[in-house]
Design a protein around this motif. Structure first.
Motif, PDB file in Angstrom:
ATOM      1  N   ALA A 165       0.861  -1.243   0.084  1.00  0.00           N
ATOM      2  CA  ALA A 165      -0.179  -0.165   0.043  1.00  0.00           C
ATOM      3  C   ALA A 165       0.902   1.335  -0.124  1.00  0.00           C
ATOM      4  O   ALA A 165       0.505   2.281  -0.807  1.00  0.00           O
ATOM      5  CB  ALA A 165      -0.839   0.110   1.120  1.00  0.00           C
ATOM      6  N   GLU A 166       1.933   1.244   0.714  1.00  0.00           N
ATOM      7  CA  GLU A 166       2.703   2.355   0.901  1.00  0.00           C
ATOM      8  C   GLU A 166       3.356   2.676  -0.613  1.00  0.00           C
ATOM      9  O   GLU A 166       3.660   3.834  -1.074  1.00  0.00           O
ATOM     10  CB  GLU A 166       4.072   2.143   1.760  1.00  0.00           C
ATOM     11  N   GLU A 167       3.906   1.504  -1.341  1.00  0.00           N
ATOM     12  CA  GLU A 167       4.208   1.868  -2.603  1.00  0.00           C
ATOM     13  C   GLU A 167       3.428   2.475  -3.438  1.00  0.00           C
ATOM     14  O   GLU A 167       3.918   3.556  -4.487  1.00  0.00           O
ATOM     15  CB  GLU A 167       4.908   0.552  -3.362  1.00  0.00           C
ATOM     16  N   ILE A 168       2.076   2.120  -3.380  1.00  0.00           N
ATOM     17  CA  ILE A 168       1.114   2.675  -4.198  1.00  0.00           C
ATOM     18  C   ILE A 168       0.821   4.232  -4.033  1.00  0.00           C
ATOM     19  O   ILE A 168       0.667   5.033  -4.724  1.00  0.00           O
ATOM     20  CB  ILE A 168      -0.256   1.880  -4.132  1.00  0.00           C
ATOM     21  N   LEU A 169       0.840   4.385  -2.410  1.00  0.00           N
ATOM     22  CA  LEU A 169       0.772   5.844  -2.147  1.00  0.00           C
ATOM     23  C   LEU A 169       2.056   6.690  -2.623  1.00  0.00           C
ATOM     24  O   LEU A 169       1.846   7.797  -2.930  1.00  0.00           O
ATOM     25  CB  LEU A 169       0.721   5.837  -0.590  1.00  0.00           C
ATOM     26  N   LYS A 170       3.245   6.301  -2.499  1.00  0.00           N
ATOM     27  CA  LYS A 170       4.543   6.763  -2.944  1.00  0.00           C
ATOM     28  C   LYS A 170       4.185   7.223  -4.529  1.00  0.00           C
ATOM     29  O   LYS A 170       4.710   8.292  -4.867  1.00  0.00           O
ATOM     30  CB  LYS A 170       5.633   5.701  -2.673  1.00  0.00           C
ATOM     31  N   ILE A 171       3.684   6.201  -5.326  1.00  0.00           N
ATOM     32  CA  ILE A 171       3.771   6.500  -6.778  1.00  0.00           C
ATOM     33  C   ILE A 171       2.653   7.802  -6.849  1.00  0.00           C
ATOM     34  O   ILE A 171       2.693   8.462  -7.699  1.00  0.00           O
ATOM     35  CB  ILE A 171       3.405   5.234  -7.390  1.00  0.00           C
ATOM     36  N   LEU A 172       1.452   7.632  -6.190  1.00  0.00           N
ATOM     37  CA  LEU A 172       0.341   8.607  -6.138  1.00  0.00           C
ATOM     38  C   LEU A 172       1.055   9.997  -5.971  1.00  0.00           C
ATOM     39  O   LEU A 172       0.894  10.892  -6.472  1.00  0.00           O
ATOM     40  CB  LEU A 172      -0.796   8.344  -5.367  1.00  0.00           C
ATOM     41  N   ARG A 173       1.901  10.168  -4.883  1.00  0.00           N
ATOM     42  CA  ARG A 173       2.545  11.373  -4.489  1.00  0.00           C
ATOM     43  C   ARG A 173       3.415  11.695  -5.293  1.00  0.00           C
ATOM     44  O   ARG A 173       3.787  12.951  -5.625  1.00  0.00           O
ATOM     45  CB  ARG A 173       3.215  11.137  -2.938  1.00  0.00           C
TER      46      ARG A 173
END
Length: 74
Positions: free
Chosen positions: A18-26
């Motif tokens: 989930a953090e990787e997905i949030l990182k790419i969104l940011r």
């Protein structure tokens, strides 16, 4: 702010958290397709696509998308 366990795997096939997905969104991804292109999440069995869409939707719930902030996929 969207909060979730950073170690929780969303995509088991491609080991994307989930953090990787949030990182790419940011970093500038604007939608589920962008997340899939950059992380390969949701491109195997596709069982996690709805969860990825939910993360994207919640992330942008109170944000305005910046059309100039885009990844260049080559």
């Amino acid at each position: 702010m969207l909060r979730m366990s950073s170690k929780r795997l969303v995509c088991l096939c491609n080991h994307v958290s989930a953090e990787e997905i949030l990182k790419i969104l940011r970093a500038g991804a604007l939608n589920t397709s962008d997340v899939q292109k950059f992380t390969q999440a949701g491109t195997g069995c596709t069982r996690c696509v709805m969860e990825i869409e939910d993360i994207v939707e919640k992330y942008f719930a109170n944000r305005e998308k910046d059309p100039q902030l885009r990844f260049e996929f080559k």
